[in-house]
Design an enzyme around this catalytic site. Structure first.
Site, PDB file in Angstrom:
ATOM      1  N   HIS B  22       0.831  -1.212   0.000  1.00  0.00           N
ATOM      2  CA  HIS B  22       0.000   0.000   0.000  1.00  0.00           C
ATOM      3  C   HIS B  22       0.864   1.261   0.000  1.00  0.00           C
ATOM      4  O   HIS B  22       1.692   1.450   0.895  1.00  0.00           O
ATOM      5  CB  HIS B  22      -0.905  -0.018   1.228  1.00  0.00           C
ATOM      6  CG  HIS B  22      -1.906   1.090   1.264  1.00  0.00           C
ATOM      7  ND1 HIS B  22      -2.608   1.408   2.386  1.00  0.00           N
ATOM      8  CD2 HIS B  22      -2.321   1.945   0.293  1.00  0.00           C
ATOM      9  CE1 HIS B  22      -3.418   2.419   2.125  1.00  0.00           C
ATOM     10  NE2 HIS B  22      -3.265   2.769   0.858  1.00  0.00           N
ATOM     11  N   ASP B  30       7.562   5.532 -21.243  1.00  0.00           N
ATOM     12  CA  ASP B  30       7.630   5.296 -22.691  1.00  0.00           C
ATOM     13  C   ASP B  30       9.058   4.950 -23.104  1.00  0.00           C
ATOM     14  O   ASP B  30       9.964   4.868 -22.272  1.00  0.00           O
ATOM     15  CB  ASP B  30       7.090   6.518 -23.442  1.00  0.00           C
ATOM     16  CG  ASP B  30       7.884   7.784 -23.170  1.00  0.00           C
ATOM     17  OD1 ASP B  30       9.127   7.704 -23.001  1.00  0.00           O
ATOM     18  OD2 ASP B  30       7.266   8.866 -23.114  1.00  0.00           O
ATOM     19  N   ASP B  69      -4.711   3.451  -5.254  1.00  0.00           N
ATOM     20  CA  ASP B  69      -4.853   3.823  -3.840  1.00  0.00           C
ATOM     21  C   ASP B  69      -6.034   4.771  -3.628  1.00  0.00           C
ATOM     22  O   ASP B  69      -5.971   5.941  -4.011  1.00  0.00           O
ATOM     23  CB  ASP B  69      -3.552   4.483  -3.369  1.00  0.00           C
ATOM     24  CG  ASP B  69      -3.543   4.695  -1.864  1.00  0.00           C
ATOM     25  OD1 ASP B  69      -4.528   4.306  -1.192  1.00  0.00           O
ATOM     26  OD2 ASP B  69      -2.558   5.233  -1.358  1.00  0.00           O
ATOM     27  N   MET B  79       2.784  12.696 -16.878  1.00  0.00           N
ATOM     28  CA  MET B  79       3.819  13.704 -17.060  1.00  0.00           C
ATOM     29  C   MET B  79       3.286  14.834 -17.938  1.00  0.00           C
ATOM     30  O   MET B  79       2.774  14.587 -19.034  1.00  0.00           O
ATOM     31  CB  MET B  79       5.062  13.093 -17.722  1.00  0.00           C
ATOM     32  CG  MET B  79       6.208  14.089 -17.851  1.00  0.00           C
ATOM     33  SD  MET B  79       7.526  13.486 -18.949  1.00  0.00           S
ATOM     34  CE  MET B  79       8.388  12.340 -17.891  1.00  0.00           C
ATOM     35  N   TYR B 118      10.686  13.043 -12.835  1.00  0.00           N
ATOM     36  CA  TYR B 118      11.951  12.298 -12.730  1.00  0.00           C
ATOM     37  C   TYR B 118      12.337  12.090 -11.263  1.00  0.00           C
ATOM     38  O   TYR B 118      12.751  11.002 -10.851  1.00  0.00           O
ATOM     39  CB  TYR B 118      13.083  13.063 -13.425  1.00  0.00           C
ATOM     40  CG  TYR B 118      13.073  13.018 -14.937  1.00  0.00           C
ATOM     41  CD1 TYR B 118      11.973  12.555 -15.655  1.00  0.00           C
ATOM     42  CD2 TYR B 118      14.176  13.453 -15.669  1.00  0.00           C
ATOM     43  CE1 TYR B 118      11.973  12.534 -17.033  1.00  0.00           C
ATOM     44  CE2 TYR B 118      14.182  13.432 -17.058  1.00  0.00           C
ATOM     45  CZ  TYR B 118      13.086  12.970 -17.738  1.00  0.00           C
ATOM     46  OH  TYR B 118      13.089  12.942 -19.108  1.00  0.00           O
ATOM     47  N   TYR B 136       5.568  11.691 -23.971  1.00  0.00           N
ATOM     48  CA  TYR B 136       4.770  11.900 -22.746  1.00  0.00           C
ATOM     49  C   TYR B 136       3.886  10.687 -22.400  1.00  0.00           C
ATOM     50  O   TYR B 136       2.824  10.829 -21.821  1.00  0.00           O
ATOM     51  CB  TYR B 136       3.946  13.192 -22.833  1.00  0.00           C
ATOM     52  CG  TYR B 136       4.824  14.420 -22.953  1.00  0.00           C
ATOM     53  CD1 TYR B 136       5.471  14.923 -21.832  1.00  0.00           C
ATOM     54  CD2 TYR B 136       5.042  15.046 -24.180  1.00  0.00           C
ATOM     55  CE1 TYR B 136       6.319  16.026 -21.935  1.00  0.00           C
ATOM     56  CE2 TYR B 136       5.879  16.146 -24.297  1.00  0.00           C
ATOM     57  CZ  TYR B 136       6.513  16.630 -23.160  1.00  0.00           C
ATOM     58  OH  TYR B 136       7.348  17.717 -23.263  1.00  0.00           O
TER      59      TYR B 136
END
Lengths: 152, 152
Positions: B22, B30, B69, B79, B118, B136
């Site tokens: 959890h 990508d 979650d 992103m 990042y 992206y």
């Protein structure tokens, strides 16, 4: 925890089930089986664990993912009781029920004498030890295939 | 091949999904993302692969097993396009559809700027690289829980 996946299957067991292919064999053994020493001879080379669950509970979880091999008559085998090869003790009857449930039909296990079982187990892909304490809770499952028609 | 398990999930990916708990985060990236160098900072420490599939196909397979979650508002992040943070390109819209389908409701992803992505990715549990070639196609999924009421 994951969706769809029986929580008694740990990450290492999942990895092994996925890595196996058609005809590879899996040993599900009880707590008295010489599991580590046999497992070192298998393809995987190390013992896998499904601690604290019965043979039937472990079989149910494994067979929720692993298809049995329909190319052979007896893709599941049980270890014979010494001197009583036709006797099926409760621990084996319970696993038979899980096989029948997973496959949606009655599909009686074959049987194999204890020493022959040891020999065949060494050639398996892997050995998974359950927490089963009843004697003769030892089984061999041959992996089958999933049709390309099944969608995910 | 296994019953129930999307065949695009290889054994190493399955092992990682099962090992996460959890709140652990997974990066789906990508083909241009600096996947290996980022992955070496993650908990797992090595890159995982889902070769030759699109971001949406990979997301569909991952989310067939991984619960998001529900303890946070935005368990999935995308992103942001540099200079156009609110623009949602097709590669991200397709993944959004898979999230909505897996969760059975519309649950819009949050977004995160490239350099911040990042940074956060290095703290993730693991990085899985898809074969997605569109720019992206990078996402972050936070793992949720499976209720004890769910039976297997």
């Amino acid at each position: 925890m994951l969706k769809l996946i029986d929580p008694s299957l740990n990450a290492d067991v999942l990895h092994a089930l996925k890595s196996m292919g058609h005809g590879d064999e899996l040993v599900l053994c009880d707590a008295n089986f010489p599991a580590d020493s046999v497992a070192r001879h298998t393809v995987l080379g190390r013992l896998l664990h499904m601690d604290n669950v019965s043979a039937a509970r472990a079989a149910k979880a494994i067979l929720s993912l692993l298809p049995l091999d329909h190319f052979v008559d007896q893709p599941a085998l049980r270890m014979e009781i010494a001197g009583q090869p036709d006797e099926i003790p409760p621990v084996q009857a319970e696993v038979q029920s899980e096989i029948d449930r997973a496959e949606g039909k009655s599909w009686p296990m074959g049987s194999i004498e204890r020493m022959a079982f040891y020999e065949r187990a060494r050639k398996a892909y892997c050995v998974i030890r359950s927490g089963e304490r009843r004697f003769y809770g030892c089984f061999l499952f041959k992996k089958g295939v999933v049709s390309p028609d099944v969608s995910f």
